[in-house]
Scaffold this motif. Structure first.
Motif, short mmCIF file in Angstrom:
data_model
loop_
_atom_site.label_atom_id
_atom_site.label_comp_id
_atom_site.label_asym_id
_atom_site.label_seq_id
_atom_site.Cartn_x
_atom_site.Cartn_y
_atom_site.Cartn_z
N PHE A 93 0.83 -1.19 0.00
CA PHE A 93 0.00 0.00 0.00
C PHE A 93 0.87 1.26 0.00
N CYS A 94 0.46 2.25 -0.75
CA CYS A 94 1.11 3.55 -0.59
C CYS A 94 0.21 4.45 0.24
N ALA A 95 0.82 5.44 0.85
CA ALA A 95 0.11 6.33 1.75
C ALA A 95 0.70 7.73 1.66
N LEU A 96 -0.10 8.71 2.04
CA LEU A 96 0.32 10.11 1.91
C LEU A 96 -0.14 10.91 3.11
N LYS A 97 0.68 11.84 3.53
CA LYS A 97 0.28 12.83 4.54
C LYS A 97 1.03 14.14 4.29
N TRP A 98 0.39 15.22 4.68
CA TRP A 98 1.09 16.49 4.70
C TRP A 98 1.85 16.57 6.01
N GLY A 99 3.14 16.89 5.95
CA GLY A 99 3.92 16.90 7.17
C GLY A 99 5.23 17.64 7.01
N LEU A 100 6.06 17.53 8.03
CA LEU A 100 7.32 18.22 8.05
C LEU A 100 8.37 17.45 7.27
N ASP A 101 9.21 18.17 6.59
CA ASP A 101 10.27 17.53 5.81
C ASP A 101 11.35 16.94 6.69
N THR A 102 11.36 17.31 7.96
CA THR A 102 12.42 16.87 8.88
C THR A 102 12.04 15.62 9.68
N ILE A 103 10.84 15.10 9.44
CA ILE A 103 10.37 13.94 10.21
C ILE A 103 10.10 12.78 9.27
N TYR A 104 10.52 11.60 9.69
CA TYR A 104 10.19 10.37 8.96
C TYR A 104 8.93 9.78 9.58
N TYR A 105 7.91 9.64 8.78
CA TYR A 105 6.64 9.10 9.25
C TYR A 105 6.59 7.61 8.94
N THR A 106 6.65 6.77 9.98
CA THR A 106 6.79 5.33 9.78
C THR A 106 5.65 4.52 10.36
N SER A 107 4.66 5.16 10.91
CA SER A 107 3.52 4.47 11.52
C SER A 107 2.30 4.59 10.62
N THR A 108 1.49 3.52 10.59
CA THR A 108 0.25 3.60 9.82
C THR A 108 -0.65 4.71 10.35
N ALA A 109 -0.57 4.99 11.63
CA ALA A 109 -1.41 6.03 12.23
C ALA A 109 -1.04 7.43 11.75
N ASP A 110 0.16 7.58 11.20
CA ASP A 110 0.59 8.90 10.72
C ASP A 110 -0.15 9.32 9.45
N TYR A 111 -0.58 8.37 8.67
CA TYR A 111 -1.07 8.64 7.32
C TYR A 111 -2.58 8.71 7.24
#
Length: 124
Positions: A93-111
């Motif tokens: 699955f691919c996923a997308l969120k608007w967020g900070l360029d300095t953070i790696y979003y690695t949790s399903t809850a982030d997206y």
């Protein structure tokens, strides 16, 4: 409402390669995009993520074999998978969120936004 459409899955022998694509329905400015996978009977797990500027992070299980990239002009993210193993078999699955360029979003809850998934099967 952003729509994501994955493609490129299929059946491949162990040691082979596949390239997954995920196209977004609108501009992906200032977004992080990620790839996750879910095998039968298991929870969805993080595979890789890429920030707007191209910074990347990978799960240990795919590091050195998979490469995530993006083409912001095409609103598309890619996952190049090399040296595939049977344990890589899953729905991706691919996923997308608007967020900070300095953070790696690695949790399903982030997206917030998710594609419908594409099956990858690696035979031994």
């Amino acid at each position: 409402q952003v729509q994501l459409a994955e493609s490129g899955g299929g059946l491949v022998q162990a040691g082979g390669s596949l390239r997954l694509s995920c196209a977004a329905s609108e501009r992906t400015f200032s977004t992080s995009m990620g790839w996750f996978r879910q095998a039968p009977g298991k929870e969805r797990e993080f595979v890789a993520t890429i920030t707007w500027s191209g910074r990347t992070s990978y799960a240990d299980s795919v590091k050195g074999r998979f490469t995530i990239s993006r083409d912001n002009a095409k609103n598309t993210v890619y996952l190049q998978m090399n040296s595939l193993k049977p344990e890589d078999t899953a729905v991706y699955f691919c996923a997308l969120k608007w967020g900070l360029d300095t953070i790696y979003y690695t949790s399903t809850a982030d997206y917030i936004y998710w594609g419908q998934g594409t099956q990858v099967t690696v035979s031994s």
